[in-house]
Design a protein around this motif. Structure first.
Motif, short mmCIF file in Angstrom:
data_model
loop_
_atom_site.label_atom_id
_atom_site.label_comp_id
_atom_site.label_asym_id
_atom_site.label_seq_id
_atom_site.Cartn_x
_atom_site.Cartn_y
_atom_site.Cartn_z
N GLN A 90 -4.82 -11.90 -28.75
CA GLN A 90 -6.15 -12.05 -29.32
C GLN A 90 -7.01 -10.84 -29.01
OE1 GLN A 90 -7.18 -14.74 -31.06
NE2 GLN A 90 -9.36 -14.30 -31.25
N GLY A 91 -7.48 -10.16 -30.06
CA GLY A 91 -8.37 -9.03 -29.88
C GLY A 91 -7.69 -7.73 -29.51
N GLY A 92 -6.35 -7.73 -29.46
CA GLY A 92 -5.60 -6.51 -29.14
C GLY A 92 -5.43 -5.63 -30.36
N ILE A 93 -4.63 -4.59 -30.21
CA ILE A 93 -4.47 -3.61 -31.28
C ILE A 93 -3.89 -4.24 -32.54
CG2 ILE A 93 -2.21 -2.89 -30.37
CD1 ILE A 93 -4.78 -0.66 -32.20
N ASP A 94 -2.96 -5.18 -32.40
CA ASP A 94 -2.39 -5.84 -33.57
C ASP A 94 -3.46 -6.62 -34.33
OD1 ASP A 94 -0.06 -4.92 -32.41
OD2 ASP A 94 0.59 -6.88 -31.70
N HIS A 95 -4.31 -7.29 -33.58
CA HIS A 95 -5.39 -8.08 -34.17
C HIS A 95 -6.42 -7.17 -34.82
CE1 HIS A 95 -7.75 -12.12 -33.59
NE2 HIS A 95 -7.69 -11.73 -34.84
N ILE A 96 -6.75 -6.08 -34.13
CA ILE A 96 -7.72 -5.13 -34.68
C ILE A 96 -7.23 -4.56 -36.00
CG2 ILE A 96 -8.79 -2.86 -34.32
CD1 ILE A 96 -8.86 -3.51 -31.32
N LEU A 145 -11.88 7.56 -22.46
CA LEU A 145 -11.88 6.11 -22.30
C LEU A 145 -13.28 5.53 -22.55
CD1 LEU A 145 -10.07 3.72 -21.54
CD2 LEU A 145 -10.69 4.11 -19.14
N LYS A 146 -14.30 6.25 -22.16
CA LYS A 146 -15.66 5.79 -22.42
C LYS A 146 -15.93 5.68 -23.92
CE LYS A 146 -17.47 8.08 -18.24
NZ LYS A 146 -18.38 9.15 -17.74
N THR A 147 -15.46 6.68 -24.67
CA THR A 147 -15.64 6.66 -26.13
C THR A 147 -14.86 5.52 -26.76
OG1 THR A 147 -15.92 9.07 -26.14
CG2 THR A 147 -15.35 8.02 -28.24
N GLN A 148 -13.62 5.31 -26.28
CA GLN A 148 -12.78 4.26 -26.82
C GLN A 148 -13.39 2.88 -26.57
OE1 GLN A 148 -9.95 4.49 -28.56
NE2 GLN A 148 -9.73 6.70 -28.48
N GLN A 149 -13.98 2.69 -25.40
CA GLN A 149 -14.60 1.42 -25.07
C GLN A 149 -15.73 1.11 -26.05
OE1 GLN A 149 -13.56 -0.42 -22.30
NE2 GLN A 149 -14.99 -2.10 -22.72
N SER A 150 -16.55 2.10 -26.33
CA SER A 150 -17.70 1.92 -27.21
C SER A 150 -17.27 1.67 -28.66
CB SER A 150 -18.60 3.16 -27.14
OG SER A 150 -19.66 3.06 -28.05
N SER A 151 -16.33 2.47 -29.15
CA SER A 151 -15.90 2.34 -30.55
C SER A 151 -15.16 1.03 -30.78
CB SER A 151 -15.02 3.53 -30.95
OG SER A 151 -13.85 3.59 -30.18
N THR A 152 -14.38 0.58 -29.80
CA THR A 152 -13.64 -0.67 -29.94
C THR A 152 -14.59 -1.86 -29.96
OG1 THR A 152 -11.74 0.28 -28.80
CG2 THR A 152 -11.80 -2.11 -28.98
N GLN A 153 -15.63 -1.82 -29.13
CA GLN A 153 -16.65 -2.87 -29.14
C GLN A 153 -17.27 -2.96 -30.53
OE1 GLN A 153 -18.05 -4.92 -26.36
NE2 GLN A 153 -18.83 -5.93 -28.19
N GLU A 154 -17.53 -1.82 -31.13
CA GLU A 154 -18.15 -1.80 -32.45
C GLU A 154 -17.22 -2.39 -33.51
OE1 GLU A 154 -19.98 1.50 -35.62
OE2 GLU A 154 -19.55 2.07 -33.54
N ILE A 155 -15.94 -2.01 -33.46
CA ILE A 155 -14.98 -2.51 -34.44
C ILE A 155 -14.82 -4.02 -34.32
CG2 ILE A 155 -12.51 -2.54 -35.06
CD1 ILE A 155 -12.41 0.43 -34.29
N LEU A 156 -14.65 -4.52 -33.09
CA LEU A 156 -14.44 -5.94 -32.88
C LEU A 156 -15.66 -6.77 -33.31
CD1 LEU A 156 -12.58 -5.90 -29.44
CD2 LEU A 156 -11.64 -6.57 -31.65
N THR A 157 -16.84 -6.22 -33.09
CA THR A 157 -18.06 -6.91 -33.53
C THR A 157 -18.11 -6.98 -35.06
OG1 THR A 157 -19.24 -6.16 -31.57
CG2 THR A 157 -20.57 -6.92 -33.42
N THR A 158 -17.78 -5.87 -35.70
CA THR A 158 -17.78 -5.82 -37.17
C THR A 158 -16.78 -6.81 -37.75
OG1 THR A 158 -18.40 -3.48 -37.15
CG2 THR A 158 -17.41 -4.35 -39.17
N LEU A 159 -15.63 -6.96 -37.09
CA LEU A 159 -14.58 -7.84 -37.60
C LEU A 159 -14.78 -9.30 -37.19
CD1 LEU A 159 -11.45 -5.58 -36.95
CD2 LEU A 159 -12.64 -5.97 -39.10
N GLY A 160 -15.83 -9.57 -36.43
CA GLY A 160 -16.07 -10.94 -36.00
C GLY A 160 -15.15 -11.41 -34.90
N LEU A 161 -14.55 -10.45 -34.16
CA LEU A 161 -13.60 -10.81 -33.11
C LEU A 161 -14.21 -10.72 -31.72
CD1 LEU A 161 -10.48 -8.89 -34.50
CD2 LEU A 161 -11.03 -11.31 -34.75
N ALA A 162 -15.43 -10.23 -31.63
CA ALA A 162 -16.10 -10.10 -30.33
C ALA A 162 -17.35 -10.97 -30.32
CB ALA A 162 -16.47 -8.66 -30.04
#
Length: 337
Positions: free
Chosen positions: A173-179, A320-337
């Motif tokens: 849930q919420g991993g790369i496959d899900h993203i 890693l700091k950039t990845q954390q921020s961008s992933t949060q944004e993607i998951l929010t957009t997709l309704g997964l966060a």
């Protein structure tokens, strides 16, 4: 689609990189005599690498490839691979954050970044000590050979009609496959939360479900399905790259399939516990730098279809700091966060 066979392993004995590694591991050079680098001379002699998922998963495959390559290049004497499953890797993370020293290492990647967000985990990868970013792996979406869906468009068009009718196996849930699955269906005009994504703790379990027709499709890193694709039991609908993979040149890319916004690469890297000294962190980073320059590791990348995503410890920490921020944004957009 034939998978390239690994070439004969070639050692770097005599090279500057191997000499540097020998200094680190034997303690015969300046690093061993430097009082500020106490303990760094043997940081890699005996290691445990924690794969935060089950056997057969991408993390497991990466850990075992590292074990073989580190031993082959004589950069470590003894390595144990340990699998810790649960909650997309956050169970392993919660245990690993309690460790100290340099004998225990853990793999992490974009998938685990996503899982920490989705599961509201108390810890994140940046709580650990980033050592080296190592590889990137492209995702694939596959169907059983007997599936009526011959193209990605056919499959996604079916989801438009009945989003929950074709279950898709994913790693967590919420991993790369899900993203990536969420990005794919969203690009096709389907709401990601309407799709039946079925989670599995390891690639082996997902494979059983696919071959047993318990799910209509599966999403994972290419390496997890490669053997069954070569055997003709699974068919690739698309890979998450913009260009054909060397190991699967006939497989359609998401760009050629008409979904260019779904290009995505999953990275994986190695982490040490919190609180590792700067000297030991650099010593560990140097060991993996030496490894990534070796012919053994280059062949490992080629054999597994991985791309070189190496970053040293300092650059990895910043990325890693950039990845954390961008992933949060993607998951929010997709309704997964």
């Amino acid at each position: 689609m034939k998978i390239s066979s690994p070439r004969r392993r070639q050692f770097l004995a005599g090279s500057a990189a191997a000499l540097a590694a020998a200094v680190l591991l034997t303690g015969c050079g300046p690093a061993a005599q430097n009082p500020n680098a106490a303990g760094s001379a043997s940081v890699a002699k005996e290691l445990t690498i924690d794969a935060p998922s089950g056997p057969g998963s991408g993390y497991d495959q990466t850990a075992r490839a590292l074990e073989k390559a580190l031993k082959g290049e004589k950069l470590s004497d003894k390595i144990e691979v340990r699998n810790t499953q649960g909650a997309g890797g956050t169970v392993a993370l919660s245990q690993f954050v309690q460790k100290s020293g340099t004998k225990d290492l853990m793999l992490g990647g974009l998938s685990l970044v996503g899982a920490t967000i989705t599961n509201s985990a108390p810890n994140k990868l940046s709580d650990l000590t980033p050592v080296s970013r190592l590889i990137g792996e492209y995702e694939v979406i596959v169907v059983p050979a007997a599936s009526p869906y011959k193209t990605l468009k056919e499959f996604l068009d079916a989801l438009k009609t009945k989003p929950g009718s074709n279950p898709i196996a994913i790693g967590n849930q919420g991993g790369i496959d899900h993203i990536w699955g969420g990005k794919l269906v969203q690009d096709a005009g389907v709401k990601p939360t309407d799709v039946n994504f079925v989670t599995f703790s390891g690639g082996g379990e997902a494979l059983v479900a696919l071959l047993g027709n318990k799910v209509a499709a599966g999403i994972a890193g290419y390496g997890e399905f490669a053997d069954q694709v070569e055997a003709g039991k699974l068919r690739i609908l698309a890979v998450s790259s913009d260009k054909p993979l060397d190991l699967a040149p006939d497989a359609p890319t998401v760009v050629s399939a008409g979904y260019p916004d779904a290009v995505l690469v999953n990275w994986r890297g190695i982490f040490a516990p919190p609180g590792v000294s700067d000297a030991d962190r650099k010593a560990l980073s140097d060991v993996f730098s030496t490894l990534t320059q070796s012919n053994t590791w280059k062949e490992t990348l080629k054999t597994n279809g991985w791309s070189d995503q190496y970053l040293d410890s300092d650059k990895f920490a910043e990325d890693l700091k950039t990845q954390q921020s961008s992933t949060q944004e993607i998951l929010t957009t997709l309704g997964l966060a």
